[in-house]
Enzyme design. Structure first.
Site, short mmCIF file in Angstrom:
data_model
loop_
_atom_site.label_atom_id
_atom_site.label_comp_id
_atom_site.label_asym_id
_atom_site.label_seq_id
_atom_site.Cartn_x
_atom_site.Cartn_y
_atom_site.Cartn_z
N TRP A 1 32.38 33.35 40.68
CA TRP A 1 33.42 33.67 39.70
C TRP A 1 34.63 32.76 39.91
CZ3 TRP A 1 31.39 36.82 36.27
CH2 TRP A 1 30.43 37.75 36.66
N TRP B 1 33.33 41.04 37.21
CA TRP B 1 33.33 42.30 36.45
C TRP B 1 34.01 43.43 37.22
CZ3 TRP B 1 30.83 46.34 38.83
CH2 TRP B 1 29.86 46.03 39.79
#
Length: 438
Positions: free
Chosen positions: A290, A343
């Protein structure tokens, strides 16, 4: 000699009617102390001291207390550690049994195990009942006993089982005189617990049957009042899931499916406990690199990404503690795919803001959006905010409500370009998933 009592420990079941644990508590011979604990382990983690959920719980508990006072009883309400509260109660009473409804979250499992162990040492029994969902544990599994990981076959089995499972209410609210006769306890104020009144209104508990009947036609359009808004009442048990499921059976199968999703995500938590501890359902997705750009995340949180449908959703969430379900999917996809932000960051932000926050559903929804969950769309399906707007808010009624500066210089330019972001996401996801194949 200490008086023998039973305890009804209310948690996510804040009602007297159709309450499984309360029904069973009333079937034993001892007077029942109605207990609620404002758990410091949970409340101390809340950074917002104006949290509307705490105020809502406090209001509901106060109303329950007033109702009991009419029968010479009252709620026993504490602010502190559950174990310390039970230790204190055991000094004053001979606790014979404790009745409660099962909470499936990780902390709750550990907390309840500790309480049950303490009670066992005191010679008392700990009884926990299914109440917040229709089917739990291994009640809905495949013929070979393995769990379902895809919603559609799970829902078919769920509905088949329901044919032989009568959604009967527990007659738990009939004899309120069974509660311990003492109204000496006062309820801690919000201020005493370090909280203040919130200015976010709570949606009505009233079931709008006409709305539910049209649910399948209206549910995807955020500008339309087409969803029940009962999430917070299901979350804290001020309404019965059995009552709501029975109504859904009569009124609208699509709405019933939404209730089945709740059971499905709880089933995933039960069968795959690594999900409860913050791991991706599909472990390979924990290897995704990420970008986790904090400035981009802050713009997403504030509703200033330059993507109107995303920004409208985030502003609605920040202002009301609610976000339309279709928009939840759009903003989650945008955070994970367009911005390549973990997330879990979004999951935590929703947990802080949503009135109807429920770990199972929130985790399931975020992992679905990220592609890491069960029954997830393939990672290469990336929502296009413009197309989503064209489909579900074509006249911009929802967007204009939350972004009055939409057509002015005050509204920011897009934080990222869609095509570039899409290609970047495909590369980052693809690098991990191709590695898996090799």
């Amino acid at each position: 000699m200490k008086q023998e009592v039973a305890i009804m420990w209310f948690r996510r079941d804040l009602r007297f009617e159709d309450n499984a644990a309360l029904y069973h508590a009333f079937r034993q011979p001892h007077p029942v102390i109605p207990l609620f604990i404002f758990d410091t382990h949970i409340l101390d983690k809340l950074t917002n001291r104006n949290d509307a959920r705490v105020q809502f719980i406090h209001s509901v508990i106060t109303n329950m207390h007033r109702q009991l006072m009419r029968n010479g009883s009252g709620m026993w309400v504490y602010y502190g550690s559950p174990l310390q509260v039970f230790q204190q109660l055991s000094e004053n009473f001979s606790i014979q049994s404790v009745y409660t409804n099962t909470d499936y979250e990780q902390y709750a499992i550990e907390r309840d195990a500790g309480i049950a162990n303490f009670l066992r040492q005191e010679g008392a029994a700990f009884h926990s009942f299914k109440d917040q969902i229709i089917f739990d544990g291994s009640e809905v599994v495949k013929e070979d006993g393995k769990p379902y990981t895809v919603f559609t076959p799970y829902s078919r089995k769920w509905k088949a089982l329901l044919q032989s499972f009568h959604l009967k209410s527990y007659p738990s609210g009939r004899d309120m005189t069974r509660f311990f006769q003492s109204a000496e306890h006062t309820i801690p104020t919000l201020a005493e617990m370090g909280f203040h009144a919130a200015d976010i209104p709570i949606p009505s508990q009233q079931l709008n049957e006409g709305l539910i009947a049209k649910y399948n036609l209206q549910r995807n359009f955020p500008a339309v009042n087409g969803t029940s808004r009962l999430g917070i009442h299901l979350r804290f048990g001020t309404i019965s899931i059995r009552m709501l499921a029975a109504k859904a059976q009569q009124l609208n199968e699509v709405f019933l499916n939404e209730l089945i999703w709740r059971d499905f995500y709880h089933s995933i938590l039960y069968h795959f406990p690594h999900v409860r501890t913050g791991k991706a359902f599909k472990p390979i997705y924990d290897q995704i690199e990420w970008s986790n750009n904090e400035a981009a995340f802050e713009k997403w949180c504030a509703g200033k990404t330059g993507y109107p449908i995303v920004d409208a959703g985030m502003r609605e969430l920040n202002a009301t503690g609610y976000m339309h379900n279709r928009v939840r999917m759009i903003v989650a996809s945008f955070l994970t795919k367009h911005l390549l932000i973990d997330w879990r960051w979004g999951e935590a932000y929703f947990a802080e803001k949503l009135l109807d926050y429920d770990f199972a559903a929130n985790n399931g929804g975020w992992q679905w959006a990220a592609g890491s969950g069960c029954d997830a769309a393939p990672y290469f399906r990336i929502f296009n905010p413009a197309l989503q707007t064209e489909k579900f808010d074509k006249n911009l009624a929802y967007i204009n409500k939350w972004i009055p500066e939409l057509n002015s210089f005050e509204y920011p330019a897009p934080i990222v370009q869609h095509e570039m972001a899409r290609e970047r996401a495909l590369q980052v996801y693809g690098a991990v998933l191709k590695y898996k194949k090799e």
